[in-house]
Write a protein that holds these residues in place. Sequence first.
Motif, PDB file in Angstrom:
ATOM      1  N   MET A   1       0.873  -1.098  -0.036  1.00 15.94           N
ATOM      2  CA  MET A   1       0.118  -0.214  -0.054  1.00 15.94           C
ATOM      3  C   MET A   1       1.137   1.192  -0.158  1.00 15.94           C
ATOM      4  SD  MET A   1      -2.981   1.441   0.329  1.00 15.94           S
ATOM      5  CE  MET A   1      -4.372   0.442   1.169  1.00 15.94           C
ATOM      6  N   ALA A   2       0.494   2.166  -0.785  1.00 21.20           N
ATOM      7  CA  ALA A   2       1.036   3.602  -0.835  1.00 21.20           C
ATOM      8  C   ALA A   2       0.361   4.792  -0.688  1.00 21.20           C
ATOM      9  CB  ALA A   2       2.000   3.608  -2.186  1.00 21.20           C
ATOM     10  N   THR A   3       0.894   5.803  -0.323  1.00 22.55           N
ATOM     11  CA  THR A   3       0.023   6.990   0.049  1.00 22.55           C
ATOM     12  C   THR A   3       0.578   8.255  -0.710  1.00 22.55           C
ATOM     13  OG1 THR A   3      -0.638   6.278   2.334  1.00 22.55           O
ATOM     14  CG2 THR A   3      -0.847   8.723   1.808  1.00 22.55           C
ATOM     15  N   VAL A   4      -0.234   8.751  -1.598  1.00 20.08           N
ATOM     16  CA  VAL A   4       0.145  10.098  -2.151  1.00 20.08           C
ATOM     17  C   VAL A   4      -0.485  11.196  -1.536  1.00 20.08           C
ATOM     18  CG1 VAL A   4       0.212  11.483  -4.105  1.00 20.08           C
ATOM     19  CG2 VAL A   4       0.881   9.048  -4.005  1.00 20.08           C
ATOM     20  N   THR A   5       0.111  12.168  -0.835  1.00 21.29           N
ATOM     21  CA  THR A   5      -0.502  13.362  -0.074  1.00 21.29           C
ATOM     22  C   THR A   5      -0.189  14.506  -1.062  1.00 21.29           C
ATOM     23  OG1 THR A   5      -0.145  12.386   2.126  1.00 21.29           O
ATOM     24  CG2 THR A   5      -0.672  14.788   2.002  1.00 21.29           C
ATOM     25  N   VAL A   6      -1.353  15.146  -1.497  1.00 22.98           N
ATOM     26  CA  VAL A   6      -1.288  16.571  -2.210  1.00 22.98           C
ATOM     27  C   VAL A   6      -1.466  17.762  -1.325  1.00 22.98           C
ATOM     28  CG1 VAL A   6      -2.007  17.700  -4.461  1.00 22.98           C
ATOM     29  CG2 VAL A   6      -1.780  15.212  -4.242  1.00 22.98           C
ATOM     30  N   ALA A  54      -5.327  16.436  -0.237  1.00 22.94           N
ATOM     31  CA  ALA A  54      -5.708  15.203  -0.638  1.00 22.94           C
ATOM     32  C   ALA A  54      -4.903  14.026  -0.310  1.00 22.94           C
ATOM     33  CB  ALA A  54      -5.997  15.300  -2.128  1.00 22.94           C
ATOM     34  N   THR A  55      -5.264  13.066   0.290  1.00 26.96           N
ATOM     35  CA  THR A  55      -4.762  11.827   0.744  1.00 26.96           C
ATOM     36  C   THR A  55      -5.241  10.659  -0.116  1.00 26.96           C
ATOM     37  OG1 THR A  55      -4.382  12.713   2.818  1.00 26.96           O
ATOM     38  CG2 THR A  55      -3.795  10.247   2.546  1.00 26.96           C
ATOM     39  N   TRP A  58      -2.963   4.217  -2.730  1.00 29.44           N
ATOM     40  CA  TRP A  58      -2.636   3.482  -3.744  1.00 29.44           C
ATOM     41  C   TRP A  58      -2.287   2.044  -3.540  1.00 29.44           C
ATOM     42  CZ3 TRP A  58      -2.967   4.978  -8.933  1.00 29.44           C
ATOM     43  CH2 TRP A  58      -3.177   6.350  -9.232  1.00 29.44           C
ATOM     44  N   LYS A  59      -2.548   0.981  -4.330  1.00 30.75           N
ATOM     45  CA  LYS A  59      -2.081  -0.370  -4.191  1.00 30.75           C
ATOM     46  C   LYS A  59      -0.579  -0.390  -4.137  1.00 30.75           C
ATOM     47  CE  LYS A  59      -6.294  -2.170  -6.276  1.00 30.75           C
ATOM     48  NZ  LYS A  59      -6.632  -2.955  -7.353  1.00 30.75           N
ATOM     49  N   SER A  60       0.342   0.386  -4.850  1.00 25.94           N
ATOM     50  CA  SER A  60       1.554   0.370  -4.574  1.00 25.94           C
ATOM     51  C   SER A  60       2.313   1.805  -5.381  1.00 25.94           C
ATOM     52  CB  SER A  60       2.275  -0.710  -5.683  1.00 25.94           C
ATOM     53  OG  SER A  60       1.945  -0.336  -6.977  1.00 25.94           O
ATOM     54  N   LEU A  61       3.397   2.139  -4.884  1.00 26.09           N
ATOM     55  CA  LEU A  61       4.160   3.252  -5.499  1.00 26.09           C
ATOM     56  C   LEU A  61       4.357   2.978  -7.008  1.00 26.09           C
ATOM     57  CD1 LEU A  61       6.909   4.116  -2.881  1.00 26.09           C
ATOM     58  CD2 LEU A  61       4.827   5.525  -3.563  1.00 26.09           C
ATOM     59  N   LEU A  86       3.471  17.140  -3.697  1.00 28.18           N
ATOM     60  CA  LEU A  86       3.063  15.842  -3.732  1.00 28.18           C
ATOM     61  C   LEU A  86       4.064  15.333  -2.641  1.00 28.18           C
ATOM     62  CD1 LEU A  86       1.797  17.065  -6.482  1.00 28.18           C
ATOM     63  CD2 LEU A  86       1.664  14.424  -7.192  1.00 28.18           C
ATOM     64  N   LEU A  87       3.766  14.481  -1.649  1.00 28.79           N
ATOM     65  CA  LEU A  87       4.545  13.775  -0.755  1.00 28.79           C
ATOM     66  C   LEU A  87       4.177  12.080  -1.202  1.00 28.79           C
ATOM     67  CD1 LEU A  87       3.903  15.888   2.291  1.00 28.79           C
ATOM     68  CD2 LEU A  87       5.883  16.135   0.683  1.00 28.79           C
ATOM     69  N   THR A  88       5.067  11.257  -1.450  1.00 28.62           N
ATOM     70  CA  THR A  88       4.705   9.903  -1.681  1.00 28.62           C
ATOM     71  C   THR A  88       5.492   9.222  -0.640  1.00 28.62           C
ATOM     72  OG1 THR A  88       6.619   9.816  -3.149  1.00 28.62           O
ATOM     73  CG2 THR A  88       4.283  10.395  -4.162  1.00 28.62           C
ATOM     74  N   GLY A  89       4.802   7.826  -0.655  1.00 25.36           N
ATOM     75  CA  GLY A  89       5.574   7.063   0.562  1.00 25.36           C
ATOM     76  C   GLY A  89       4.706   5.672   0.586  1.00 25.36           C
TER      77      GLY A  89
END
Length: 97
Positions: A1-6, A54-55, A58-61, A86-89
């Motif tokens: 699982m991945a998160t993208v925060t905008v 916005a958070t 995602w299934k993956s990066l 954009l912050l991804t992790g």
Amino acid sequence: MATVTVIYPSGHKFDLDYYLNTHMPLVAKTWGSEGLSGYEIVQFTEGGAFQIQATLKWKSLEAWNKAAKDVVLGDIPNFTTAPATLLTGESKQSLTL
């Protein structure tokens, strides 16, 4: 699982109606089949450094990196003059109560 925060900084025009009713449905329609599993939108109280977050889950990066090259990001100028950060992790731990 991945998160993208905008996050969008305060002090810029932001059309929240367009964002919620046009942009985010575009996000769901376009990215839903590409690995987006959900999102949450937060509007911060006035006076802070940021106005909207916005958070996106995602299934993956890898899925995010593949999907990020399309029309969704090109829609940003239609609702704000704010530069999006954009912050991804990758998720390491999560708890829902």
